[in-house]
Scaffold this active site. Structure first.
Site, mmCIF file in Angstrom:
data_model
loop_
_atom_site.group_PDB
_atom_site.id
_atom_site.type_symbol
_atom_site.label_atom_id
_atom_site.label_comp_id
_atom_site.label_asym_id
_atom_site.label_seq_id
_atom_site.Cartn_x
_atom_site.Cartn_y
_atom_site.Cartn_z
ATOM 1 N N CYS A 55 -15.697 -44.625 -26.488
ATOM 2 C CA CYS A 55 -15.691 -45.843 -25.676
ATOM 3 C C CYS A 55 -16.072 -47.068 -26.508
ATOM 4 O O CYS A 55 -16.707 -46.957 -27.554
ATOM 5 C CB CYS A 55 -16.673 -45.697 -24.524
ATOM 6 S SG CYS A 55 -16.313 -44.338 -23.402
ATOM 7 N N CYS B 149 -19.416 -45.785 -18.902
ATOM 8 C CA CYS B 149 -19.427 -44.408 -18.405
ATOM 9 C C CYS B 149 -20.849 -43.840 -18.547
ATOM 10 O O CYS B 149 -21.726 -44.449 -19.160
ATOM 11 C CB CYS B 149 -18.410 -43.559 -19.169
ATOM 12 S SG CYS B 149 -18.894 -43.157 -20.867
ATOM 13 N N CYS C 228 -22.041 -43.468 -22.198
ATOM 14 C CA CYS C 228 -22.429 -44.759 -22.789
ATOM 15 C C CYS C 228 -23.763 -45.248 -22.230
ATOM 16 O O CYS C 228 -24.584 -45.799 -22.961
ATOM 17 C CB CYS C 228 -21.335 -45.804 -22.554
ATOM 18 S SG CYS C 228 -19.864 -45.530 -23.560
ATOM 19 N N GLU D 6 -18.295 -49.372 -25.835
ATOM 20 C CA GLU D 6 -19.732 -49.585 -25.904
ATOM 21 C C GLU D 6 -20.360 -48.770 -27.025
ATOM 22 O O GLU D 6 -21.179 -49.274 -27.806
ATOM 23 C CB GLU D 6 -20.399 -49.210 -24.568
ATOM 24 C CG GLU D 6 -19.888 -49.993 -23.387
ATOM 25 C CD GLU D 6 -18.712 -49.356 -22.656
ATOM 26 O OE1 GLU D 6 -18.633 -49.517 -21.422
ATOM 27 O OE2 GLU D 6 -17.868 -48.690 -23.307
ATOM 28 N N ASN E 179 -12.304 -49.308 -27.230
ATOM 29 C CA ASN E 179 -12.090 -47.884 -27.016
ATOM 30 C C ASN E 179 -10.979 -47.389 -27.929
ATOM 31 O O ASN E 179 -10.032 -48.109 -28.242
ATOM 32 C CB ASN E 179 -11.819 -47.555 -25.549
ATOM 33 C CG ASN E 179 -10.653 -48.297 -24.940
ATOM 34 O OD1 ASN E 179 -10.406 -49.451 -25.241
ATOM 35 N ND2 ASN E 179 -9.943 -47.634 -24.037
ATOM 36 N N ILE E 180 -11.138 -46.153 -28.375
ATOM 37 C CA ILE E 180 -10.192 -45.533 -29.303
ATOM 38 C C ILE E 180 -9.885 -44.143 -28.762
ATOM 39 O O ILE E 180 -10.751 -43.269 -28.749
ATOM 40 C CB ILE E 180 -10.792 -45.448 -30.723
ATOM 41 C CG1 ILE E 180 -11.196 -46.847 -31.204
ATOM 42 C CG2 ILE E 180 -9.801 -44.802 -31.682
ATOM 43 C CD1 ILE E 180 -12.095 -46.837 -32.419
ATOM 44 N N GLU E 181 -8.648 -43.951 -28.287
ATOM 45 C CA GLU E 181 -8.260 -42.681 -27.680
ATOM 46 C C GLU E 181 -7.738 -41.699 -28.722
ATOM 47 O O GLU E 181 -7.389 -42.072 -29.837
ATOM 48 C CB GLU E 181 -7.170 -42.917 -26.629
ATOM 49 C CG GLU E 181 -7.649 -43.726 -25.456
ATOM 50 C CD GLU E 181 -6.576 -43.962 -24.417
ATOM 51 O OE1 GLU E 181 -6.957 -44.370 -23.313
ATOM 52 O OE2 GLU E 181 -5.375 -43.771 -24.695
#
Length: 131
Positions: A53, A90, A93, A55, A42-44
Site C-alpha cells: 500500500c 487498510c 497499514c 502508506e 500502491n504497487i500491485e
C-alpha cells in the site's frame, strides 16, 4: 507544511501507482517531525500478497532512511485515479502506523478537490496491538 499542502502531495503521489489489476490508485504523503515529506504509492503484483500500500511505502521509505518520528500522513485514492470519497488505510497499514506513531498522530483522508477528513490514529485503530 499545511494540511492542505500534504493532501496535495498525496494526490500527486497517486500518479506513480502501479495498478494494472485494480486500476485503484492510492498516494500517501508522510510528514516527519523534522519537516521532511516521504511520498508513497500502491504497487500491485499479480500474486496479490506482495502488493504494498501507499502508506506502507511512504513509512518504509522514511524508516529506511533513519526517520522514526512522524507528525501526520495524508492519503488519497480512487478508481482510475479519480477521488470520489475517502480512502482510509487498510488494517495492515493502520498497524504499521501504530508501530511508529503515537495515538495522536494525524491521518488526513482526501475526499475531493481541496477537501479532506481529519482523524487521529487512535480514531482509526482504537485497540492497536502493542508489545
Amino acid at each position: 507544511m499545511t494540511e492542505q499542502e500534504l493532501c496535495t502531495l498525496a494526490v500527486k503521489a497517486m500518479e506513480n501507482a502501479y495498478v494494472p489489476y485494480s486500476d485503484f490508485r492510492v498516494g500517501a504523503a508522510l510528514l516527519t517531525k523534522g519537516g521532511k515529506v516521504y511520498t508513497g504509492c500502491n504497487i500491485e503484483n499479480a500474486s496479490y500478497s506482495p502488493t504494498v500500500c501507499a502508506e506502507r511505502t511512504a513509512i518504509f521509505k522514511a524508516v529506511s532512511e533513519g526517520k522514526r518520528e512522524f507528525s501526520m500522513i495524508a492519503v488519497a485514492g480512487g478508481k482510475d485515479g479519480k477521488i470520489e470519497k475517502i480512502c482510509p488505510p487498510c488494517g495492515v497499514c493502520r498497524q504499521v502506523l501504530a508501530e511508529f506513531c503515537k495515538e495522536d498522530f494525524i491521518v488526513l483522508l482526501v475526499k475531493g478537490e481541496g477537501e479532506y477528513e481529519k482523524y487521529s490514529l487512535a480514531d482509526l485503530l482504537p485497540l492497536s496491538f502493542k508489545l
